[in-house]
Design an enzyme around this catalytic site. Sequence first.
Site, PDB file in Angstrom:
ATOM      1  N   SER A 115       0.841  -1.191   0.000  1.00  0.00           N
ATOM      2  CA  SER A 115       0.000   0.000   0.000  1.00  0.00           C
ATOM      3  C   SER A 115       0.879   1.245   0.000  1.00  0.00           C
ATOM      4  O   SER A 115       1.835   1.333   0.767  1.00  0.00           O
ATOM      5  CB  SER A 115      -0.874   0.012   1.249  1.00  0.00           C
ATOM      6  OG  SER A 115      -1.392   1.317   1.462  1.00  0.00           O
ATOM      7  N   HIS A 154      -1.215  -1.356  -4.111  1.00  0.00           N
ATOM      8  CA  HIS A 154      -2.509  -1.124  -3.467  1.00  0.00           C
ATOM      9  C   HIS A 154      -2.700   0.383  -3.282  1.00  0.00           C
ATOM     10  O   HIS A 154      -1.904   1.026  -2.593  1.00  0.00           O
ATOM     11  CB  HIS A 154      -2.509  -1.855  -2.118  1.00  0.00           C
ATOM     12  CG  HIS A 154      -3.839  -1.906  -1.442  1.00  0.00           C
ATOM     13  ND1 HIS A 154      -4.795  -2.858  -1.739  1.00  0.00           N
ATOM     14  CD2 HIS A 154      -4.366  -1.137  -0.455  1.00  0.00           C
ATOM     15  CE1 HIS A 154      -5.857  -2.664  -0.966  1.00  0.00           C
ATOM     16  NE2 HIS A 154      -5.620  -1.629  -0.182  1.00  0.00           N
ATOM     17  N   ASP A 160      -5.073   3.241  -1.856  1.00  0.00           N
ATOM     18  CA  ASP A 160      -6.195   3.472  -0.937  1.00  0.00           C
ATOM     19  C   ASP A 160      -6.918   4.759  -1.308  1.00  0.00           C
ATOM     20  O   ASP A 160      -6.378   5.853  -1.143  1.00  0.00           O
ATOM     21  CB  ASP A 160      -5.678   3.574   0.500  1.00  0.00           C
ATOM     22  CG  ASP A 160      -5.154   2.246   1.015  1.00  0.00           C
ATOM     23  OD1 ASP A 160      -5.978   1.339   1.200  1.00  0.00           O
ATOM     24  OD2 ASP A 160      -3.936   2.109   1.211  1.00  0.00           O
ATOM     25  N   MET A 208      -9.870   7.262  -0.507  1.00  0.00           N
ATOM     26  CA  MET A 208     -10.745   7.599   0.628  1.00  0.00           C
ATOM     27  C   MET A 208     -11.439   8.927   0.362  1.00  0.00           C
ATOM     28  O   MET A 208     -10.824   9.846  -0.178  1.00  0.00           O
ATOM     29  CB  MET A 208      -9.926   7.699   1.909  1.00  0.00           C
ATOM     30  CG  MET A 208      -9.082   6.471   2.186  1.00  0.00           C
ATOM     31  SD  MET A 208      -8.228   6.635   3.766  1.00  0.00           S
ATOM     32  CE  MET A 208      -7.122   5.227   3.689  1.00  0.00           C
ATOM     33  N   HIS A 246      -8.405   0.310  -3.781  1.00  0.00           N
ATOM     34  CA  HIS A 246      -9.289  -0.064  -2.671  1.00  0.00           C
ATOM     35  C   HIS A 246     -10.139   1.159  -2.367  1.00  0.00           C
ATOM     36  O   HIS A 246      -9.668   2.133  -1.793  1.00  0.00           O
ATOM     37  CB  HIS A 246      -8.428  -0.473  -1.467  1.00  0.00           C
ATOM     38  CG  HIS A 246      -9.219  -0.795  -0.241  1.00  0.00           C
ATOM     39  ND1 HIS A 246      -8.643  -0.922   0.998  1.00  0.00           N
ATOM     40  CD2 HIS A 246     -10.554  -1.012  -0.056  1.00  0.00           C
ATOM     41  CE1 HIS A 246      -9.578  -1.201   1.893  1.00  0.00           C
ATOM     42  NE2 HIS A 246     -10.743  -1.252   1.272  1.00  0.00           N
ATOM     43  N   MET A 304     -12.519   3.145  -0.440  1.00  0.00           N
ATOM     44  CA  MET A 304     -13.182   3.346   0.850  1.00  0.00           C
ATOM     45  C   MET A 304     -14.026   4.602   0.699  1.00  0.00           C
ATOM     46  O   MET A 304     -13.726   5.655   1.263  1.00  0.00           O
ATOM     47  CB  MET A 304     -12.140   3.466   1.961  1.00  0.00           C
ATOM     48  CG  MET A 304     -11.459   2.139   2.217  1.00  0.00           C
ATOM     49  SD  MET A 304      -9.966   2.315   3.193  1.00  0.00           S
ATOM     50  CE  MET A 304      -8.753   2.429   1.902  1.00  0.00           C
ATOM     51  N   MET A 342     -10.844  -6.951   5.743  1.00  0.00           N
ATOM     52  CA  MET A 342     -10.079  -5.913   6.457  1.00  0.00           C
ATOM     53  C   MET A 342      -9.710  -6.424   7.847  1.00  0.00           C
ATOM     54  O   MET A 342     -10.578  -6.913   8.575  1.00  0.00           O
ATOM     55  CB  MET A 342     -10.904  -4.634   6.583  1.00  0.00           C
ATOM     56  CG  MET A 342     -11.114  -3.880   5.277  1.00  0.00           C
ATOM     57  SD  MET A 342      -9.587  -3.318   4.491  1.00  0.00           S
ATOM     58  CE  MET A 342      -8.945  -2.166   5.724  1.00  0.00           C
ATOM     59  N   ASP A 357      -5.911  -6.963   4.545  1.00  0.00           N
ATOM     60  CA  ASP A 357      -5.348  -5.612   4.567  1.00  0.00           C
ATOM     61  C   ASP A 357      -5.503  -5.055   5.971  1.00  0.00           C
ATOM     62  O   ASP A 357      -6.612  -4.989   6.497  1.00  0.00           O
ATOM     63  CB  ASP A 357      -6.106  -4.750   3.552  1.00  0.00           C
ATOM     64  CG  ASP A 357      -5.657  -3.292   3.543  1.00  0.00           C
ATOM     65  OD1 ASP A 357      -4.655  -2.964   4.207  1.00  0.00           O
ATOM     66  OD2 ASP A 357      -6.314  -2.481   2.864  1.00  0.00           O
TER      67      ASP A 357
END
Length: 221
Positions: A9, A32, A34, A36, A65, A67, A136, A174
């Site tokens: 990540s 990865h 993230d 958000m 990913h 979120m 998660m 993760d």
Amino acid sequence: MGHVQITPSILNADFAALGAEIARIPGADMVHVDVMDNHFVPNLTFGPTMVEALARSTSIPLDAHLMIEDADRHAPAYVEAGCASVTFHVEAARAPVRLAREIRAAGGRASMALRPATPIEPYEDLLPELDMLLIMTVEPGFGGQKFLDLCLPKIRRARAMLDRHGVATALQVDGGVSLDTITRCAEAGADVFVAGSAVYSAEDPDAMIASLRAAAEAARP
């Protein structure tokens, strides 16, 4: 189970030099990313434009990913931005099967994530629609959190379901993945591992990837 994959990540990398940071991890199976939105989780990071720039700057496949709220509307844009794999949270998707099919139709691998408190059982029937399932092992939102051992039984149950259905869906974990915790996750049946702090706080991030891979392979059932 599939072969062991390590997907570092970049949440713990230097955001001002992400191209250079990704160049430090040539041994990664995927990167990865993230994403958000400061709504689904209390943090704000990358959007599709940033992801598109990253995709142009590396040959390593990107694993986004998401979120974010309203995943149904936004997820397909990340395939268009160049992500090889797009993970949506089931808690943020109104129509997860339709969304997984849209991601696949756009040419991406479809993945579904579950927060620590979300049970896997209600989603057993839609596992064949997924290329990957993400369990998660911390509450999503911030890097550097401590691994939650309470998620291990869920990883085991998810692995048993995947085996029972005979699907090739990868099982990703993760959150707090390190040399210490990756063995427990691999024993429980995970085969894809996201590691953030463990990789980017190491003196040699790529050597840490190799160490994590070896530890996971040695611990597999």
